[in-house]
Scaffold this motif. Sequence first.
Motif, PDB file in Angstrom:
ATOM      1  N   HIS A 163      52.008  23.822  47.667  1.00  5.62           N
ATOM      2  CA  HIS A 163      51.268  23.394  48.869  1.00  5.62           C
ATOM      3  C   HIS A 163      50.569  24.617  49.780  1.00  5.62           C
ATOM      4  O   HIS A 163      49.569  24.306  50.389  1.00  5.62           O
ATOM      5  N   ILE A 164      51.679  25.660  49.590  1.00 10.12           N
ATOM      6  CA  ILE A 164      50.664  26.942  50.672  1.00 10.12           C
ATOM      7  C   ILE A 164      49.385  27.278  49.948  1.00 10.12           C
ATOM      8  O   ILE A 164      48.532  27.438  50.407  1.00 10.12           O
ATOM      9  N   LEU A 165      49.697  27.456  48.520  1.00 14.44           N
ATOM     10  CA  LEU A 165      48.328  28.185  47.792  1.00 14.44           C
ATOM     11  C   LEU A 165      47.322  27.029  47.916  1.00 14.44           C
ATOM     12  O   LEU A 165      46.106  27.407  47.820  1.00 14.44           O
ATOM     13  N   ASP A 166      47.530  25.685  47.474  1.00 10.82           N
ATOM     14  CA  ASP A 166      46.379  24.781  47.674  1.00 10.82           C
ATOM     15  C   ASP A 166      45.759  24.835  49.218  1.00 10.82           C
ATOM     16  O   ASP A 166      44.472  24.789  49.083  1.00 10.82           O
ATOM     17  N   TYR A 167      46.672  24.934  50.461  1.00 14.87           N
ATOM     18  CA  TYR A 167      46.052  24.878  51.425  1.00 14.87           C
ATOM     19  C   TYR A 167      45.062  25.985  51.614  1.00 14.87           C
ATOM     20  O   TYR A 167      43.973  25.943  52.110  1.00 14.87           O
ATOM     21  N   LEU A 168      45.341  27.403  51.307  1.00 17.13           N
ATOM     22  CA  LEU A 168      44.742  28.484  51.336  1.00 17.13           C
ATOM     23  C   LEU A 168      43.432  28.246  50.643  1.00 17.13           C
ATOM     24  O   LEU A 168      42.360  28.718  51.208  1.00 17.13           O
ATOM     25  N   GLU A 169      43.612  27.850  49.263  1.00 19.68           N
ATOM     26  CA  GLU A 169      42.310  27.458  48.798  1.00 19.68           C
ATOM     27  C   GLU A 169      41.288  26.493  49.321  1.00 19.68           C
ATOM     28  O   GLU A 169      40.180  26.804  49.223  1.00 19.68           O
ATOM     29  N   LYS A 170      41.649  25.456  49.494  1.00 21.09           N
ATOM     30  CA  LYS A 170      40.895  24.299  49.949  1.00 21.09           C
ATOM     31  C   LYS A 170      40.230  24.853  51.524  1.00 21.09           C
ATOM     32  O   LYS A 170      39.101  24.378  51.682  1.00 21.09           O
ATOM     33  N   ASN A 171      40.955  25.736  52.221  1.00 23.90           N
ATOM     34  CA  ASN A 171      40.348  26.226  53.498  1.00 23.90           C
ATOM     35  C   ASN A 171      39.740  27.493  53.404  1.00 23.90           C
ATOM     36  O   ASN A 171      39.180  27.967  54.322  1.00 23.90           O
ATOM     37  N   LYS A 172      39.639  28.174  52.168  1.00 23.83           N
ATOM     38  CA  LYS A 172      39.150  29.540  51.841  1.00 23.83           C
ATOM     39  C   LYS A 172      39.620  30.542  52.801  1.00 23.83           C
ATOM     40  O   LYS A 172      38.865  31.349  53.260  1.00 23.83           O
ATOM     41  N   LEU A 173      40.851  30.563  52.916  1.00 27.09           N
ATOM     42  CA  LEU A 173      41.821  31.436  53.637  1.00 27.09           C
ATOM     43  C   LEU A 173      42.328  32.634  52.600  1.00 27.09           C
ATOM     44  O   LEU A 173      43.283  32.750  52.410  1.00 27.09           O
ATOM     45  N   TYR A 174      40.993  33.566  52.359  1.00 28.38           N
ATOM     46  CA  TYR A 174      41.417  34.839  51.761  1.00 28.38           C
ATOM     47  C   TYR A 174      40.571  35.809  52.131  1.00 28.38           C
ATOM     48  O   TYR A 174      39.442  35.388  52.866  1.00 28.38           O
ATOM     49  N   PRO A 175      40.890  36.842  51.833  1.00 34.91           N
ATOM     50  CA  PRO A 175      42.080  37.440  51.124  1.00 34.91           C
ATOM     51  C   PRO A 175      43.306  37.173  51.908  1.00 34.91           C
ATOM     52  O   PRO A 175      43.203  37.071  53.282  1.00 34.91           O
ATOM     53  N   ALA A 176      44.489  36.815  51.349  1.00 31.84           N
ATOM     54  CA  ALA A 176      45.783  36.594  51.815  1.00 31.84           C
ATOM     55  C   ALA A 176      46.763  37.299  51.338  1.00 31.84           C
ATOM     56  O   ALA A 176      46.954  37.886  50.200  1.00 31.84           O
ATOM     57  N   ILE A 177      47.769  37.414  52.278  1.00 28.52           N
ATOM     58  CA  ILE A 177      49.293  38.234  51.649  1.00 28.52           C
ATOM     59  C   ILE A 177      50.126  37.150  52.197  1.00 28.52           C
ATOM     60  O   ILE A 177      50.410  36.608  53.294  1.00 28.52           O
ATOM     61  N   LEU A 178      51.034  36.912  51.126  1.00 23.92           N
ATOM     62  CA  LEU A 178      52.229  35.911  51.360  1.00 23.92           C
ATOM     63  C   LEU A 178      53.407  36.755  51.047  1.00 23.92           C
ATOM     64  O   LEU A 178      53.627  37.584  50.404  1.00 23.92           O
ATOM     65  N   THR A 179      54.272  36.552  52.157  1.00 25.32           N
ATOM     66  CA  THR A 179      55.476  36.858  52.634  1.00 25.32           C
ATOM     67  C   THR A 179      56.557  35.906  52.952  1.00 25.32           C
ATOM     68  O   THR A 179      56.260  34.792  53.265  1.00 25.32           O
ATOM     69  N   GLY A 180      57.720  36.336  52.741  1.00 24.52           N
ATOM     70  CA  GLY A 180      58.818  35.508  53.144  1.00 24.52           C
ATOM     71  C   GLY A 180      60.119  35.293  52.298  1.00 24.52           C
ATOM     72  O   GLY A 180      60.278  36.138  51.497  1.00 24.52           O
ATOM     73  N   ASP A 181      61.166  34.833  52.971  1.00 21.16           N
ATOM     74  CA  ASP A 181      62.375  34.510  52.078  1.00 21.16           C
ATOM     75  C   ASP A 181      62.230  33.405  51.349  1.00 21.16           C
ATOM     76  O   ASP A 181      62.091  32.047  51.616  1.00 21.16           O
ATOM     77  N   LEU A 182      62.058  33.630  49.977  1.00 24.25           N
ATOM     78  CA  LEU A 182      61.688  32.623  48.930  1.00 24.25           C
ATOM     79  C   LEU A 182      62.938  31.967  48.369  1.00 24.25           C
ATOM     80  O   LEU A 182      63.096  31.073  47.640  1.00 24.25           O
ATOM     81  N   ASN A 183      64.128  32.507  48.805  1.00 29.17           N
ATOM     82  CA  ASN A 183      65.491  31.787  48.308  1.00 29.17           C
ATOM     83  C   ASN A 183      65.502  31.884  46.801  1.00 29.17           C
ATOM     84  O   ASN A 183      65.905  30.753  46.296  1.00 29.17           O
ATOM     85  N   ALA A 184      65.101  32.838  46.310  1.00 29.01           N
ATOM     86  CA  ALA A 184      65.158  33.050  44.922  1.00 29.01           C
ATOM     87  C   ALA A 184      65.620  34.220  44.455  1.00 29.01           C
ATOM     88  O   ALA A 184      65.533  35.383  45.061  1.00 29.01           O
ATOM     89  N   THR A 185      66.318  34.275  43.302  1.00 30.14           N
ATOM     90  CA  THR A 185      66.965  35.752  42.914  1.00 30.14           C
ATOM     91  C   THR A 185      65.624  36.135  41.938  1.00 30.14           C
ATOM     92  O   THR A 185      64.882  35.541  41.697  1.00 30.14           O
ATOM     93  N   PRO A 186      65.802  37.517  41.549  1.00 33.29           N
ATOM     94  CA  PRO A 186      64.616  38.293  40.745  1.00 33.29           C
ATOM     95  C   PRO A 186      64.512  37.243  39.342  1.00 33.29           C
ATOM     96  O   PRO A 186      63.340  37.385  39.176  1.00 33.29           O
ATOM     97  N   ALA A 187      65.551  36.904  38.871  1.00 36.71           N
ATOM     98  CA  ALA A 187      65.144  35.873  37.684  1.00 36.71           C
ATOM     99  C   ALA A 187      64.296  34.699  37.815  1.00 36.71           C
ATOM    100  O   ALA A 187      63.527  34.254  37.159  1.00 36.71           O
TER     101      ALA A 187
END
Length: 187
Positions: A163-187
Amino acid sequence: MKKFGWLSLIFALLPSIGAAADTFTVASYNIRSFSTMSKKKDVAGTIRAIGSLQSDICGLQEVRKYNSENPAPLELTGKQLAMQSSFCSTLRRKNFVYGIGTLSKFKAEPVAELKLPNADKQEPRKAMILKIHSPHGMFYFVNTHLAPERKPKTDLREAQLKHILDYLEKNKLYPAILTGDLNATPA
């Protein structure tokens, strides 16, 4: 690029913004509502920890402000570290607001507070998108806190990222850097 723990992710969506000499530091930090690991509120300790990252821009997750706090801890952090603070509320309760925040040494303009797909009875999730004006050029900064993995396993986090990537692409919001707590382990 520095890595600050397994919860942090710094991901450039498009090629680098400038030459190697034009560098800046980006960080992501889940501040747990300005609390220590033992759940004791420690705003001063959190400010010291964020300052020790020596970042030019930092995405923060689990930012909480109680109605009785003036100034808000995020604003206080920005002031003490000489950084502009931005806040995106994801949850409101009677005596506090909760969400994600960003600190930036560069001018930051709000672009969007993007509601993310969610499952029933889960905490609401958003992505905060800022337009950053740095001496190295303009770019977009995205900070988020994705849903935790639940059992049975769902693809909710993947749907939120898409959803985030589609929004950035649709609105041509780049270059972009994405950060956050992705609630994921390295695997």
